[in-house]
Design a protein around this motif. Structure first.
Motif, mmCIF file in Angstrom:
data_model
loop_
_atom_site.group_PDB
_atom_site.id
_atom_site.type_symbol
_atom_site.label_atom_id
_atom_site.label_comp_id
_atom_site.label_asym_id
_atom_site.label_seq_id
_atom_site.Cartn_x
_atom_site.Cartn_y
_atom_site.Cartn_z
ATOM 1 N N LEU A 1 -4.685 -11.103 -3.272
ATOM 2 C CA LEU A 1 -3.106 -11.774 -2.413
ATOM 3 C C LEU A 1 -3.347 -11.573 -0.972
ATOM 4 O O LEU A 1 -3.182 -12.281 0.479
ATOM 5 N N PHE A 2 -3.533 -10.338 -0.655
ATOM 6 C CA PHE A 2 -3.418 -9.556 0.345
ATOM 7 C C PHE A 2 -3.836 -9.859 1.488
ATOM 8 O O PHE A 2 -4.381 -10.910 2.569
ATOM 9 N N LEU A 3 -5.385 -10.686 1.473
ATOM 10 C CA LEU A 3 -7.123 -10.911 1.625
ATOM 11 C C LEU A 3 -6.785 -12.119 2.050
ATOM 12 O O LEU A 3 -6.841 -13.103 2.539
ATOM 13 N N GLU A 4 -6.021 -12.953 0.728
ATOM 14 C CA GLU A 4 -5.860 -14.542 1.223
ATOM 15 C C GLU A 4 -5.379 -14.690 1.825
ATOM 16 O O GLU A 4 -4.937 -15.605 3.113
ATOM 17 N N LEU B 1 -8.291 1.929 -7.173
ATOM 18 C CA LEU B 1 -9.615 1.256 -6.474
ATOM 19 C C LEU B 1 -9.898 2.446 -6.540
ATOM 20 O O LEU B 1 -10.108 3.381 -5.938
ATOM 21 N N SER B 2 -11.550 2.018 -6.224
ATOM 22 C CA SER B 2 -12.903 2.571 -6.078
ATOM 23 C C SER B 2 -12.576 2.585 -4.084
ATOM 24 O O SER B 2 -12.062 1.753 -3.197
ATOM 25 N N ASP B 3 -13.221 3.736 -4.016
ATOM 26 C CA ASP B 3 -13.925 4.213 -2.780
ATOM 27 C C ASP B 3 -14.194 2.635 -1.793
ATOM 28 O O ASP B 3 -13.870 2.822 -0.349
ATOM 29 N N ASP B 4 -15.624 2.313 -2.845
ATOM 30 C CA ASP B 4 -16.417 1.736 -1.950
ATOM 31 C C ASP B 4 -15.372 0.094 -1.316
ATOM 32 O O ASP B 4 -15.077 -0.634 -0.573
ATOM 33 N N CYS B 5 -14.268 -0.493 -2.874
ATOM 34 C CA CYS B 5 -13.450 -1.305 -2.706
ATOM 35 C C CYS B 5 -12.694 -1.551 -1.275
ATOM 36 O O CYS B 5 -12.027 -2.165 -1.028
ATOM 37 N N TRP B 6 -12.071 -0.064 -1.798
ATOM 38 C CA TRP B 6 -10.820 -0.321 -0.163
ATOM 39 C C TRP B 6 -11.727 0.533 1.546
ATOM 40 O O TRP B 6 -10.835 -0.699 1.972
ATOM 41 N N THR B 7 -12.892 0.701 0.662
ATOM 42 C CA THR B 7 -13.086 1.273 2.493
ATOM 43 C C THR B 7 -13.435 -0.718 2.774
ATOM 44 O O THR B 7 -13.494 -1.274 4.417
ATOM 45 N N ILE B 8 -13.958 -1.593 1.588
ATOM 46 C CA ILE B 8 -14.181 -2.938 2.197
ATOM 47 C C ILE B 8 -13.058 -3.886 2.572
ATOM 48 O O ILE B 8 -12.803 -4.636 3.380
ATOM 49 N N ASN C 1 -12.931 -13.307 3.102
ATOM 50 C CA ASN C 1 -13.626 -13.451 2.144
ATOM 51 C C ASN C 1 -14.976 -12.103 1.621
ATOM 52 O O ASN C 1 -14.743 -12.044 0.207
ATOM 53 N N ALA C 2 -15.358 -11.233 2.198
ATOM 54 C CA ALA C 2 -16.181 -10.323 1.784
ATOM 55 C C ALA C 2 -15.028 -9.239 0.979
ATOM 56 O O ALA C 2 -15.961 -8.864 -0.299
ATOM 57 N N GLY C 3 -14.364 -9.266 1.274
ATOM 58 C CA GLY C 3 -13.668 -8.209 0.254
ATOM 59 C C GLY C 3 -13.049 -8.412 -0.981
ATOM 60 O O GLY C 3 -12.718 -8.882 -1.900
ATOM 61 N N LEU C 4 -12.509 -10.269 -0.870
ATOM 62 C CA LEU C 4 -12.195 -10.422 -2.080
ATOM 63 C C LEU C 4 -13.367 -11.277 -3.099
ATOM 64 O O LEU C 4 -13.398 -10.937 -4.374
ATOM 65 N N HIS C 5 -14.208 -11.000 -2.704
ATOM 66 C CA HIS C 5 -15.329 -11.343 -3.603
ATOM 67 C C HIS C 5 -15.927 -9.677 -4.255
ATOM 68 O O HIS C 5 -16.660 -9.688 -4.981
ATOM 69 N N TYR C 6 -16.138 -8.602 -3.543
ATOM 70 C CA TYR C 6 -16.155 -7.681 -3.830
ATOM 71 C C TYR C 6 -15.344 -7.185 -5.090
ATOM 72 O O TYR C 6 -15.649 -6.335 -5.913
ATOM 73 N N ILE C 7 -13.511 -7.609 -4.547
ATOM 74 C CA ILE C 7 -12.850 -7.397 -5.415
ATOM 75 C C ILE C 7 -13.149 -7.789 -6.776
ATOM 76 O O ILE C 7 -12.892 -7.723 -8.056
ATOM 77 N N LYS C 8 -13.442 -9.163 -6.834
ATOM 78 C CA LYS C 8 -14.280 -10.185 -8.009
ATOM 79 C C LYS C 8 -14.900 -9.694 -8.789
ATOM 80 O O LYS C 8 -14.934 -9.242 -9.859
#
Length: 172
Positions: free
Chosen positions: A62-65, A108-115, A158-165
């Motif tokens: 939601l934040f990324l959206e 979240l994973s560290d990678d996800c948070w970084t993205i 969109n990159a962050g949303l893709h990684y979260i999905k």
């Protein structure tokens, strides 16, 4: 004397062998019980933590959206015609959204948070880059220029949303 020693050895050796075998079986049993307990704890914790983790992913999606420039510009209207004030308002809105969701990083994973943080930073950089143009002298022109910039490329979020999905799909 030799006969007594032989009798002691004959009775002692089977007892020692039986004792060693009993010790090994007992140790193996205890290790299996410990692993079973750990498995049950992890199973229970994951059952309880999964909804919380999924909620964290939902909140960050939601934040990324919400910080996607197209949606941000529709939601945050300029308060005046001052370009700099509008740029500051947009960035402040992104930062407030981010701070509101800051605690979600522990799920979240560290990678996800970084993205996610990189997506936020890229969105802010996009706004600042477009605002630097000398052709833009008002908030409405800044808004229009950001929207035009977004016509050619995907939103940084969109990159962050893709990684979260992707990460949520791995949980299932």
């Amino acid at each position: 004397m030799e006969e007594q020693l032989l009798n002691v050895v004959m009775y002692s050796v089977p007892s020692i062998i039986t004792g060693v075998i009993a010790y090994l079986f007992f140790r193996e049993h205890m290790q299996n019980e410990e692993e079973r307990r750990k498995f049950n704890i992890v199973k229970t914790l994951s059952k309880e933590s999964l909804p919380v983790r999924l909620q964290a992913y939902e909140r960050l999606a939601l934040f990324l959206e919400r910080i996607s420039p197209n949606k941000l510009l529709l939601r945050v209207a300029p308060l005046s015609s001052d370009k700099q004030a509008y740029e500051d308002l947009l960035i402040k809105s992104i930062e407030q959204e981010f701070e509101h969701n800051l605690s979600q990083q522990i799920y979240l994973s560290d990678d996800c948070w970084t993205i996610v943080t990189a997506s936020k930073s890229a969105t802010i950089q996009l706004i600042r880059k477009v605002s630097m143009s000398e052709k833009i002298d008002s908030a409405s022109k800044l808004r229009e220029a950001i929207l035009n910039e977004m016509l050619d490329k995907a939103a940084p979020s969109n990159a962050g949303l893709h990684y979260i999905k992707k990460e949520v799909a791995e949980i299932w």
